[in-house]
Scaffold this active site. Sequence first.
Site, short mmCIF file in Angstrom:
data_model
loop_
_atom_site.label_atom_id
_atom_site.label_comp_id
_atom_site.label_asym_id
_atom_site.label_seq_id
_atom_site.Cartn_x
_atom_site.Cartn_y
_atom_site.Cartn_z
CG ASP A 196 5.16 6.58 5.79
OD1 ASP A 196 3.96 6.31 4.45
OD2 ASP A 196 4.88 6.74 6.48
CG ASP A 217 4.88 10.67 3.49
OD1 ASP A 217 3.84 10.27 2.50
OD2 ASP A 217 4.71 10.62 4.17
NE ARG A 273 -0.68 2.22 13.50
CZ ARG A 273 0.03 3.03 13.30
NH1 ARG A 273 1.23 3.06 12.84
NH2 ARG A 273 -1.52 3.70 12.20
CG ASP A 288 1.54 3.13 5.11
OD1 ASP A 288 0.81 4.42 5.90
OD2 ASP A 288 2.35 3.84 3.78
N GLY A 289 0.23 2.79 7.73
CA GLY A 289 1.31 2.31 8.54
C GLY A 289 -0.22 1.56 10.13
CB VAL A 325 -0.89 0.10 0.97
CG1 VAL A 325 -1.86 1.02 0.92
CG2 VAL A 325 -2.01 -1.04 0.98
CB THR A 326 4.41 1.98 1.48
OG1 THR A 326 3.88 1.57 2.96
CG2 THR A 326 5.53 3.10 0.93
#
Length: 199
Positions: free
Chosen positions: A86, A90, A73, A68-69, A31-32
Amino acid sequence: MLDTHGRTAVQPIISKTAHYLLRIGLTANHVTYIAFFIGIIASIFVYFGQPIAGVMILWLSGFLDAVDGSMARQSKSSSSWGTVLDVTFDRVVEVGIIVALALRHPEPTILTLLLFLAISIIFTMTIFLTVGALSVKESYKSFYYQPGLAERTEGFILFSLMVLFQAHLAIWTVIFIAVEIITGLQRLFEARRILKEEK
């Protein structure tokens, strides 16, 4: 500021999306990468004179950047490499928007302001990343996430205003620069306090 204080309001949506994407077999790093490529596509739309589409795609990229974060987790797969990807992606997405606007507005005044915006972002992010690396404090990120006036959401709002209202690009860029400088100084003073306390 909005990321720090408003996260709880949108976290349920982020968590549900993260859970769904994990169920269909995607990982946080997948997803990142997806968020990164979508963010680059946003800058392409901006360059080709499609500001509304560009902004919508930019926000989709930002949403997935938050998802994604949460995926990492939930799946207990948080990693230093994921954090590197990430943070790096960004910045590249932000640079893409700045470059797209610079190519559309090659007037010397605008180019100078966009250059100062890039410098102000570098200034603020250097403090942010250095404090994150040196501080022993923890947050929901894998390093200490220093709050400030301009966080990711404020950046997206200001980029959106720059893209949507390009007739007033100089004004929005000056405001963005001022917000970044204030945030950088805010984080610098907080860093001095934090690092003194940790001695």
